[in-house]
Write a protein that holds these residues in place. Structure first.
Motif, mmCIF file in Angstrom:
data_model
loop_
_atom_site.group_PDB
_atom_site.id
_atom_site.type_symbol
_atom_site.label_atom_id
_atom_site.label_comp_id
_atom_site.label_asym_id
_atom_site.label_seq_id
_atom_site.Cartn_x
_atom_site.Cartn_y
_atom_site.Cartn_z
ATOM 1 N N THR A 237 10.268 3.525 -8.327
ATOM 2 C CA THR A 237 10.152 2.173 -7.789
ATOM 3 C C THR A 237 9.048 2.039 -6.755
ATOM 4 O OG1 THR A 237 11.757 2.658 -6.068
ATOM 5 C CG2 THR A 237 12.581 1.620 -8.077
ATOM 6 N N LYS A 238 8.531 0.835 -6.693
ATOM 7 C CA LYS A 238 7.798 0.367 -5.530
ATOM 8 C C LYS A 238 8.630 -0.789 -4.972
ATOM 9 C CE LYS A 238 3.395 1.497 -7.681
ATOM 10 N NZ LYS A 238 3.214 2.851 -7.130
ATOM 11 N N ASN B 211 6.749 -1.552 7.397
ATOM 12 C CA ASN B 211 6.232 -0.253 6.956
ATOM 13 C C ASN B 211 5.835 -0.334 5.489
ATOM 14 O OD1 ASN B 211 5.470 2.430 7.194
ATOM 15 N ND2 ASN B 211 7.560 3.242 7.303
ATOM 16 N N GLY B 212 5.174 0.715 5.012
ATOM 17 C CA GLY B 212 4.997 0.909 3.582
ATOM 18 C C GLY B 212 6.287 1.414 2.962
ATOM 19 N N ASP B 213 6.376 1.318 1.640
ATOM 20 C CA ASP B 213 7.646 1.654 0.976
ATOM 21 C C ASP B 213 7.865 3.163 0.802
ATOM 22 O OD1 ASP B 213 5.700 1.916 -1.007
ATOM 23 O OD2 ASP B 213 6.982 1.139 -2.600
ATOM 24 N N HIS B 214 6.797 3.950 0.922
ATOM 25 C CA HIS B 214 6.955 5.401 0.759
ATOM 26 C C HIS B 214 6.268 6.115 1.916
ATOM 27 C CE1 HIS B 214 7.683 4.275 -3.579
ATOM 28 N NE2 HIS B 214 8.659 5.115 -3.359
ATOM 29 N N PRO C 202 4.486 -2.536 -0.936
ATOM 30 C CA PRO C 202 4.609 -1.585 -2.053
ATOM 31 C C PRO C 202 3.433 -0.618 -2.126
ATOM 32 C CG PRO C 202 3.853 -3.712 -2.856
ATOM 33 C CD PRO C 202 4.140 -3.890 -1.381
ATOM 34 N N ASP C 203 3.675 0.521 -2.769
ATOM 35 C CA ASP C 203 2.624 1.509 -3.042
ATOM 36 C C ASP C 203 1.851 1.875 -1.784
ATOM 37 O OD1 ASP C 203 1.163 3.251 -4.588
ATOM 38 O OD2 ASP C 203 -0.249 1.754 -5.317
ATOM 39 N N SER C 204 2.577 2.051 -0.703
ATOM 40 C CA SER C 204 1.914 2.372 0.556
ATOM 41 C C SER C 204 2.850 3.209 1.416
ATOM 42 C CB SER C 204 1.503 1.091 1.292
ATOM 43 O OG SER C 204 2.616 0.259 1.525
ATOM 44 N N GLY C 205 2.288 3.807 2.458
ATOM 45 C CA GLY C 205 3.058 4.738 3.258
ATOM 46 C C GLY C 205 3.031 4.394 4.738
ATOM 47 N N SER D 27 -1.690 7.432 -4.958
ATOM 48 C CA SER D 27 -2.156 6.548 -6.041
ATOM 49 C C SER D 27 -3.612 6.138 -5.802
ATOM 50 C CB SER D 27 -1.278 5.299 -6.088
ATOM 51 O OG SER D 27 -1.482 4.517 -4.924
ATOM 52 N N PRO D 28 -4.301 5.707 -6.874
ATOM 53 C CA PRO D 28 -5.687 5.229 -6.690
ATOM 54 C C PRO D 28 -5.776 4.128 -5.636
ATOM 55 C CG PRO D 28 -5.197 5.474 -9.032
ATOM 56 C CD PRO D 28 -3.906 5.719 -8.296
ATOM 57 N N ALA D 29 -4.844 3.181 -5.667
ATOM 58 C CA ALA D 29 -4.873 2.092 -4.678
ATOM 59 C C ALA D 29 -4.688 2.640 -3.268
ATOM 60 C CB ALA D 29 -3.791 1.059 -4.990
ATOM 61 N N GLY D 30 -3.771 3.606 -3.120
ATOM 62 C CA GLY D 30 -3.526 4.183 -1.813
ATOM 63 C C GLY D 30 -4.737 4.920 -1.283
#
Lengths: 282, 282
Positions: free
Chosen positions: B252-253, A229-232, A258-261, A168-171
């Protein structure tokens, strides 16, 4: 004790039974020291200065290259039991008794094993972006790293754009910011890049962790643990790694961003530092 | 559009097919409106001003009492299908087409049903401290509320100290701060407390949600969803509620806050607002 920052702290060595171990110290906190254990392929320069300096605002923070890693001497062992032995031998060499541990990824596995082999040496643990024994991911780390290097080469990016952060752009913005922070080091003694021997031994240990090791011992860990951790997580899936780890350990607090790995604690470094200090302060 | 804050916004009513629904508006954002759906027993005054005003910094935020709740007229229905119908009838009455939904606890169930019955009316959803159909917790909500009221009476505290927050010092301090924020309202038109009829109908709906409803429809939800909660929800357990919901929904996030419970988004209101706005802004 040191007033240095992550980017200015000198690289020191300490003799660990005849082998020099490289380490850095940041922060002047009077409490139990906080020892940081690194990820696969990492050396001292791979720690996010925002995280290290944030934690060092309240704690004495110690970063270490384990045996055979970066500027440390010796040959990296290919079992986590031996890495845990080395961690405690390093603590002995520095005169550190009970410590807090922040283990990130592979370092989170070392921390899990230290807590089981040497329960008296650990007060609290933060386990970030890591996985219990038997979880999916660690045995595929070598292949995951290779695929990321290839993709990075094709796109002119750093592999950590893909390994640590969401597409994602944020990531991807977080990846750029993280990599820029790693370049902030002003001291001229950058660490030595990791050797092929060390990475190979780490990957061997990771394969055994997934394929031949049981997480049953986690049930006996008495320490409070912050699991985060990040969610993904694209390396070691959040569900089977982070969430499962939080279920297996008896005394946990869980944080998911959220939106992070895999690099969620770096992407959300301000939130993580606050939550980590709250957890350690109790 | 309104420049009011959560604590100063007047309570308005709109005619929904002959029944007045009470609502408030905060914020002047030009984008898709964000509609907030409340928890069991809640009225408009139960929304945390820190969360409402934080979200309203970028969004037009609409709070509503559904049918029979607080100052709204009519009789509260005892099914989530009917509450979803009422939600969309309210949107129609205000002339709102597509909206974003923030559903908290029971409101998160209403939001799940709206997304399935009226997919064209929902752009994005935030589901906080809630649970998919069939999950443990909702059917025991009445008993959980009663036990908390008894404990609160014995200890001279508000039941939300036990329902929404952890027993840790940090959790109880967050409870005090949350309850103080609820008292900030300066407008003299406080909402009417919820009726026994409304609570009874809500509890009936919650029992059916756990015992007689399938979560299978979640697989068809096409909207991006931010699923969020504290790590130790004492009402609807985080593992079987929040984490399972994040697994069942396709897009989801996930955000989980440490050392917090059902009221995690209030305890971590600054972090939650930032993550929610990031999620809605994409």
């Amino acid at each position: 004790m040191s007033a240095a920052t992550a980017s200015s702290a000198p690289t020191k060595t300490v003799d660990v039974a005849g082998t020099p171990f490289a380490y850095r110290e940041v922060g002047t906190g009077e409490g139990v020291p906080l020892v940081l254990l690194h990820h696969v392929t990492a050396v001292l320069d791979d720690w996010d200065p925002a995280v290290v300096d944030g934690l060092a605002a309240e704690r004495r923070v110690v970063l270490v290259d384990l045996r055979g890693v970066g500027r440390s001497g010796g040959t990296t062992p290919d079992t986590f039991e031996a890495m845990a032995d080395d961690t405690v031998a390093f603590l002995d060499a520095l005169g550190l008794g009970e410590v807090d541990l922040l283990g990130y990824s592979l370092g989170g596995i070392v921390a899990q094993v230290v807590a089981q082999q040497y329960p008296d040496r650990v007060r609290r643990m933060i386990l970030a972006a890591t996985a219990p024994a038997g979880a999916e991911g660690p045995a595929a780390t070598g292949a995951t790293l290779q695929a990321a290097v290839q993709k990075a080469t094709e796109q002119g990016k750093h592999p950590k754009h893909f390994l640590f952060f969401e597409p994602s752009p944020a990531g991807q913005a977080a990846a750029d910011a993280f990599l820029a922070r790693l370049d902030e080091r002003t001291a001229d003694d950058r660490d030595t890049p990791i050797s092929d021997q060390a990475v190979g031994a780490q990957l061997t240990a990771l394969t055994a962790w997934e394929q031949n090791t049981s997480p049953a011992g986690l049930a006996a860990v008495k320490q409070p643990v912050l699991v985060v951790n990040g969610d993904h997580d694209a390396m070691w899936p959040t569900e089977t790694g982070t969430l499962r780890l939080a279920q297996l350990l008896p005394h946990t607090k869980l944080a998911v961003y959220p939106d992070s790995g895999h690099g969620g604690i770096f992407q959300y470094h301000e939130v993580f530092v606050r939550q980590a200090l709250d957890f350690l302060r109790d």
